[in-house]
Design a protein around this motif. Sequence first.
Motif: not given
Length: 147
Positions: A23-25, A53-57
């Motif tokens: 999600a980070r990329r 995902p470990d982070v928000e979209l």
Amino acid sequence: MAQVVVAVGSGGTAAGLVHALGARRVLGVHTGAVPDPEARISRLLAGLGAPEPDVELRLRTDQVGAGYSTLTDSVTDALALAARTEGLILDPVYTGRALAGLVAAVREGDVRPGEPTVFLHSGGLPGFFGSGATMVWAGSLGGGAEN
């Protein structure tokens, strides 16, 4: 490559990229094609068997304007920028909005100049000719080489 910027229509391309890259990329730019793009991408990811995902979209929703088929000032600016600087023709609903979202992300510091970034041109050229507002705008540019 640090990140990919992509238009979010049905969400399938964005979900596949998030699944493959994380999600980070991935920076998705909402086009107005679905009412809740974040929920759509999350459902598609679940269907792929992807973990949460470990982070928000990373999802921009600020380029839709008054609705799916409307032509906004930021999109017309992006269409002109791509054509003038890269010879790249974008459609006003998908790739035009995605580039407008990328320009806004650079302006706001979410994407830094010089940071390796891929702009995914996923097609949509027939949409350029299917939009009356876009054809009027394109006609207003004139035919001279100075444009």
